[in-house]
Structure formats: C-alpha cells, structure tokens
Design a protein around this motif. Structure first.
Motif, PDB file in Angstrom:
ATOM      1  N   TYR A  13       0.830  -1.203   0.000  1.00 24.29           N
ATOM      2  CA  TYR A  13       0.000   0.000   0.000  1.00 24.29           C
ATOM      3  C   TYR A  13       0.869   1.259   0.000  1.00 24.29           C
ATOM      4  O   TYR A  13       0.499   2.280   0.566  1.00 24.29           O
ATOM      5  CB  TYR A  13      -0.929  -0.019   1.217  1.00 24.29           C
ATOM      6  N   GLU A  35       1.580   3.410  -2.288  1.00 19.67           N
ATOM      7  CA  GLU A  35       1.022   4.617  -2.905  1.00 19.67           C
ATOM      8  C   GLU A  35       0.132   5.371  -1.929  1.00 19.67           C
ATOM      9  O   GLU A  35       0.107   6.603  -1.916  1.00 19.67           O
ATOM     10  CB  GLU A  35       0.247   4.247  -4.169  1.00 19.67           C
ATOM     11  N   THR A  36      -0.589   4.624  -1.103  1.00 17.26           N
ATOM     12  CA  THR A  36      -1.419   5.274  -0.078  1.00 17.26           C
ATOM     13  C   THR A  36      -0.541   5.958   0.961  1.00 17.26           C
ATOM     14  O   THR A  36      -0.817   7.093   1.378  1.00 17.26           O
ATOM     15  CB  THR A  36      -2.334   4.239   0.600  1.00 17.26           C
ATOM     16  N   ALA A  44       0.939   9.049  -0.519  1.00 13.36           N
ATOM     17  CA  ALA A  44      -0.079  10.105  -0.621  1.00 13.36           C
ATOM     18  C   ALA A  44      -0.275  10.800   0.719  1.00 13.36           C
ATOM     19  O   ALA A  44      -0.448  12.026   0.771  1.00 13.36           O
ATOM     20  CB  ALA A  44      -1.400   9.512  -1.107  1.00 13.36           C
ATOM     21  N   TRP A  55     -10.318  -0.547   1.910  1.00  7.72           N
ATOM     22  CA  TRP A  55      -9.282   0.134   1.123  1.00  7.72           C
ATOM     23  C   TRP A  55      -9.547  -0.045  -0.364  1.00  7.72           C
ATOM     24  O   TRP A  55      -9.431   0.916  -1.153  1.00  7.72           O
ATOM     25  CB  TRP A  55      -7.902  -0.424   1.474  1.00  7.72           C
ATOM     26  N   ASP A 108     -10.207   2.881  -2.987  1.00  8.74           N
ATOM     27  CA  ASP A 108      -9.311   3.091  -4.114  1.00  8.74           C
ATOM     28  C   ASP A 108     -10.067   3.059  -5.436  1.00  8.74           C
ATOM     29  O   ASP A 108      -9.698   3.767  -6.378  1.00  8.74           O
ATOM     30  CB  ASP A 108      -8.223   2.014  -4.113  1.00  8.74           C
ATOM     31  N   ASN A 131      -9.214   9.520  -0.864  1.00  7.23           N
ATOM     32  CA  ASN A 131      -8.013   9.463  -0.034  1.00  7.23           C
ATOM     33  C   ASN A 131      -8.325   9.132   1.414  1.00  7.23           C
ATOM     34  O   ASN A 131      -7.632   8.323   2.044  1.00  7.23           O
ATOM     35  CB  ASN A 131      -7.273  10.802  -0.095  1.00  7.23           C
ATOM     36  N   THR A 172      -9.071   5.305   1.874  1.00  6.42           N
ATOM     37  CA  THR A 172      -7.910   4.431   1.692  1.00  6.42           C
ATOM     38  C   THR A 172      -6.890   4.635   2.803  1.00  6.42           C
ATOM     39  O   THR A 172      -6.271   3.673   3.276  1.00  6.42           O
ATOM     40  CB  THR A 172      -7.248   4.674   0.328  1.00  6.42           C
ATOM     41  N   GLN A 173      -6.710   5.868   3.241  1.00  8.12           N
ATOM     42  CA  GLN A 173      -5.704   6.142   4.267  1.00  8.12           C
ATOM     43  C   GLN A 173      -6.162   5.673   5.645  1.00  8.12           C
ATOM     44  O   GLN A 173      -5.346   5.189   6.439  1.00  8.12           O
ATOM     45  CB  GLN A 173      -5.366   7.633   4.250  1.00  8.12           C
ATOM     46  N   PHE A 204      -5.705   1.878   5.436  1.00  9.04           N
ATOM     47  CA  PHE A 204      -4.282   1.551   5.505  1.00  9.04           C
ATOM     48  C   PHE A 204      -3.766   1.642   6.940  1.00  9.04           C
ATOM     49  O   PHE A 204      -3.062   0.748   7.434  1.00  9.04           O
ATOM     50  CB  PHE A 204      -3.513   2.506   4.589  1.00  9.04           C
ATOM     51  N   TYR A 217      -6.397   9.413  -8.355  1.00 12.35           N
ATOM     52  CA  TYR A 217      -6.338  10.494  -7.376  1.00 12.35           C
ATOM     53  C   TYR A 217      -6.059  11.849  -8.013  1.00 12.35           C
ATOM     54  O   TYR A 217      -6.171  12.876  -7.360  1.00 12.35           O
ATOM     55  CB  TYR A 217      -5.280  10.174  -6.307  1.00 12.35           C
TER      56      TYR A 217
END
Length: 532
Positions: free
Chosen positions: A44, A46-47, A50, A104, A108, A113, A116-117, A120, A400
């Motif tokens: 994860y 990329e999360t 971000a 998540w 996604d 955001n 997903t965050q 995560f 995103y």
C-alpha cells in the motif's frame, strides 16, 4: 519491636522474564510483526506516499509528521510492562483486517483518499493484535489509536466551520455597532468587503489542538472522565478562539483603514493568537493533572508452551495475514490493467428539443471549476429569449488526480475572481421522464462591486453514474465503486445547467424546461462517450 526486613529496591520489584517461553515468543513475534508491517507498507505504498505528500503540502496536516515518532515513543515507555506479557496471535483479528483491506479496495476504486488512508492505518494497527495478541494490544491501546491522527482527514468540516465563523463574526460586528450586509460567506462593512475563506475556517487550529490535547490528556490525567473533559475542551477552545480571531482581525482592519491585519498579517496574527490560547489551555489544565500511579509488580506468567509449539503459530498467522492484505491490492491492479486509454470526445449538438439551439452568446460568462475531466463541453443554448448554459464534465479511468467527486471540484472555488456562491439548496425536478433531486446554487458576479446590482446566476447540478442520477457525493462514490467491481467501468459525469436569474425566477423556469426536454439527449451524449 520486631525486626522487619528492608523493603526491596524498586528495581528488584520488576518481574523477571520467564527464562524459556517469553524470550522465545518475543524473538519470534517481533520479526513476524516487523515483516507484516513492511509487507503492508510495500503493498500500500502509494497510499502511504499520498499521506506524506499531503502532510508536506498542506499546513493543515503538517502536525502529522510527528505522530509516528510519538507513537513509537509511547510504546517504548511501556517496554518493561510489555516484557512481562506473552505474545500470542489472535486469529480472529484477521477478520476485521480483511474488512479494512476490502474498505481500502472500495476507497481506491473511487479514489477517496480519506477512506484508503484510514483503511491503511487500520491495517497497521490491527496487525499488532493479530500477531501479538489482545493482551499486548490492550497494553498499548492509546499509542495504537493515536496513530490515526496521522491520517490527513478533517477538511470535510470546512463548509460548516466557515459558516459558523461568518455567522459569529457578523453577529459580533453588529453588536459592536457596525452595519453589515451579508451574502453567503461575504460581508460588507463601511470600511470595505470581507470574505470567509478556507484559511478562516480554523480547521488547522482545531486539528492541531485536538491532536496535542489528546496526547496531553493521556500523559497528564489518569481518570477517563478528566481525559475526556480535556479533549472536549481542546475541541471547543480552538473553535471559539478562531471566531474571536476573525472578529478581531476585521475590527483591527476596520479601525486601521485596512492597513493592518490584512494579507500575510492576517495569518501571522492568527497563529500568534492561537498559540497564546493553547498555552493558556495547557497551563489551566495542569492544575488538575494526576501523577502516574506507581507500577505494581506482576508475577511473570507461567510457561505454557514450548518453543516448538509457539513459533509455528506466529508464522502461520503471518502467512494468513499476508494473504489477507495482498488480495485487495492484487484485485486493484487487475482492474487497473483493464482500463481504456482512449480519450472520449464530447460534442454539443447544434439543436436540441424544445426549440433550444446552440448559441455563441457569452452573456453568461461562466464555467464550473471541475479539474482534469476526461472530456468536457461548456455550451450555451437559446430559445424564446432565454439562454441556458450546459456544462458536461465526463470522467473515466479515475484516479487520485482525475476524479469526479472531489473537494477541489465545485461550481465555484472560494477564491474565484468572477463568481461567488451566495445560496444553495436541493430541488426535485423533471429530467426527461423521471423526477430527480438536483443541487441548486445562486451565484453572484463579483465584478460588480454593489451587491444590489450584481448579476446573478442560478445553477443546478447532478451526477450521472453510467446512467444513474444522484445529487449525493456519497451515492455517486458508492455507485462508481459498485460499477467498477462488477466490471461495468467507471463512466461518470457531472451535469450542470445554469441561467441568469432575476427577481421573477425566470432563470429557474428556463432550467426546468431545458432539463425536462433535453435530458434524454444529454444521456445519449454521455453513453456515446462511454462506448468510445
């Protein structure tokens, strides 16, 4: 008198580690947990990137940089107590981990955001009880929960906080004897015009205060009641302080002839005022602080498993955990690999039903602020002396950087130099043969200084999700996620119609006539773009 043996030295009260089981269990558990956390970070990444990017670019979330180090420090403070516990995997925690992983994936799919965050971060937190057990996780509950303060979430509060700030400021100005004319978040006093924008909302003060206040309450109080009370104070104080800050800035600007408390001074004075308020809050809170209770010696747990039975459980739990967190990431990459790379084309037809024909008039001079659409058209149609603007913003292969529903997509942004939103609502209207709910907004032309003579627009907005209409951001996201997961793609669009408004509401009548007569043609245009 009898001879009493001397009390043992405090260091001698610390329980000794079991010589066989605990060292073996921890030597296996910690590497297993470390590998699990690394796996989550890699899958994860990329999360995670971000999140850090938002911390870096936004002052609102800059405080999140210190959250992970604080979490590690808080856990380190518990190391002696943790050493007395025997880590044991809790297999049932893999179920909520699977739920977080699916959440998540859904987030996604629609590029949200915050979802997903949060998911995560939940995976990182839940990995602790999954591999170390509930007893260990219970001992470090606060540090684990505190990690959620690293999630850059809270901007959804902006509209409400801005509204409260504007309402309080205007009320305070009127109580101070000033005449105020208000329209939406803009207001005019005798010395000039003011506007409540995002920086005036106080959301950055609120988030920083709650983060620091929660940590302060945990470290300085022992009772749950005192901790909860101080956290409540850390929520209320920055909100009220921001109201006072906004009022004082306007008053300073008014009495200084708009030479002070404007521009950069505006923000500097705000942070100085906020710092003083928070310092006073902590000084007052310190009067009721409760010292830590002395640690009570705990007898070490009796060995219950041998090394040969403890080790396989950790690695078996780690293997299942790896599968749980890897599957959603694999599904996401599979869906992305099937995305089309052909850019759609939207072309406004020259003629529409009801006598509406394409016009080159620029009397409306308006374009909604939707970023990076896959395709868009902004056209004007005229019929029987009425002019209606039609904006279509089409989105597919959303990520995103390109997504339909976003905090940055709006009819007008707060710093738009041409138009300002002065009213909003919802309305049931006819679109083709169906009744639908649309968002309504009234916009004022800022190029006209006098609000009484400024031009007005009325605008209606609705989302099109592969043929399904909704005015809700949340339903639009839900429909998009469902369609992507079922293989229908993410063909989505925003439909906005707008017209000049007058006291007789002729603009609204023109929009109703246009949408009722021409939604079928608009739907066909969007479906054609989806097929290309």
């Amino acid at each position: 008198m009898t001879n009493q043996p001397a009390p043992p030295h405090p260091d001698q009260q610390r329980p000794a580690l079991p010589s066989a089981v605990v060292p073996v269990a921890w030597r296996t558990a910690l590497p297993a947990l470390g590998l699990a956390l690394v796996l989550i970070l890699v899958l994860y990444r990329e999360t995670a990137i971000a999140m850090v990017t938002i911390w870096h670019r936004s002052e609102t979330f800059a405080h999140a940089f210190v959250v992970p180090p604080i979490v590690l420090w808080l856990i380190w403070r518990k190391r002696e107590h943790l050493a007395t516990l025997v880590p044991k995997p809790a297999a049932w925690v893999l179920l909520p981990m699977a739920g977080a992983a699916i959440l998540w994936l859904l987030g996604d799919m629609v590029a949200v955001n915050s979802v997903t965050q949060l998911a995560f971060t939940a995976l990182l937190v839940l990995a602790v009880p999954a591999l170390l057990g509930i007893q260990v996780a219970r001992a470090i509950t606060f540090p684990l929960v505190f990690l959620f303060f690293a999630v850059p979430i809270g901007e959804f509060m902006l509209p409400q906080l801005m509204e409260w700030t504007a309402t309080f400021t205007i009320m305070a100005l009127r109580l101070s004897g000033l005449a105020v004319h208000r329209e939406g978040l803009q207001f005019v006093i005798s010395s000039g015009s003011w506007s409540v924008v995002e920086a005036c909302s106080g959301v950055r003060y609120l988030l920083a205060s709650v983060t620091v206040g929660t940590l302060y309450a945990y470290l300085n109080y022992q009772s749950t009641k005192r901790r909860a009370l101080f956290i409540l104070v850390s929520i209320l104080v920055p909100i009220v302080a921001n109201w006072m800050r906004a009022y004082m800035i306007v008053m300073v600007g008014h009495f200084s002839g708009n030479t002070l408390a404007v521009g950069v001074d505006h923000l500097v004075y705000g942070w100085v005022f906020f710092g003083i308020v928070i310092m006073l809050m902590f000084l007052i809170g310190a009067r009721w602080s409760e010292p830590d209770q002395p640690a009570v010696a705990v007898a070490p747990p009796a060995p219950s498993r041998t090394m040969t039975t403890v080790t396989p459980r950790f690695w078996a739990a780690s293997a299942v955990l790896a599968l749980v967190v890897a599957l959603p990431a694999m599904v996401q990459r599979s869906i992305e690999s099937k995305a089309s790379s052909i850019a759609p084309v939207l072309a406004a037809p020259a003629q529409l039903a009801g006598g509406w024909s394409l016009s080159d008039t620029r009397t409306l001079d308006f374009k909604p602020a939707f970023e990076n659409p896959s395709g868009e058209t902004n056209s004007a149609y005229s019929a029987a002396g009425q002019v209606v603007g039609l904006y279509l913003g089409y989105y597919e292969n959303q990520d995103y950087r390109r997504k339909l529903v976003s905090s940055s997509n709006a009819l007008v942004v707060s710093d738009d130099p041409g138009w300002s939103r002065v009213g909003s609502g919802q309305l049931q209207v006819k679109a083709g043969e169906q009744m639908v709910s649309v968002r309504t907004a009234e916009l004022r032309n800022l190029r006209e200084v006098d609000p009484a003579t400024a031009g007005r627009l009325v605008a209606w907005q609705i989302y099109w999700i592969d043929g399904t209409l909704t005015a809700s951001d949340y339903l639009a996201k839900a429909y998009s996620a469902l369609h992507r997961l079922t293989g229908r793609g993410d063909h989505s669009a925003v439909i906005i119609v707008y017209a000049a408004q007058d006291p007789g509401k002729a603009g609204s009548a023109a929009l109703a006539s246009f949408l009722a007569a021409n939604y079928t043609a608009i739907d066909a245009m969007l479906r054609q773009a989806a097929r290309n």
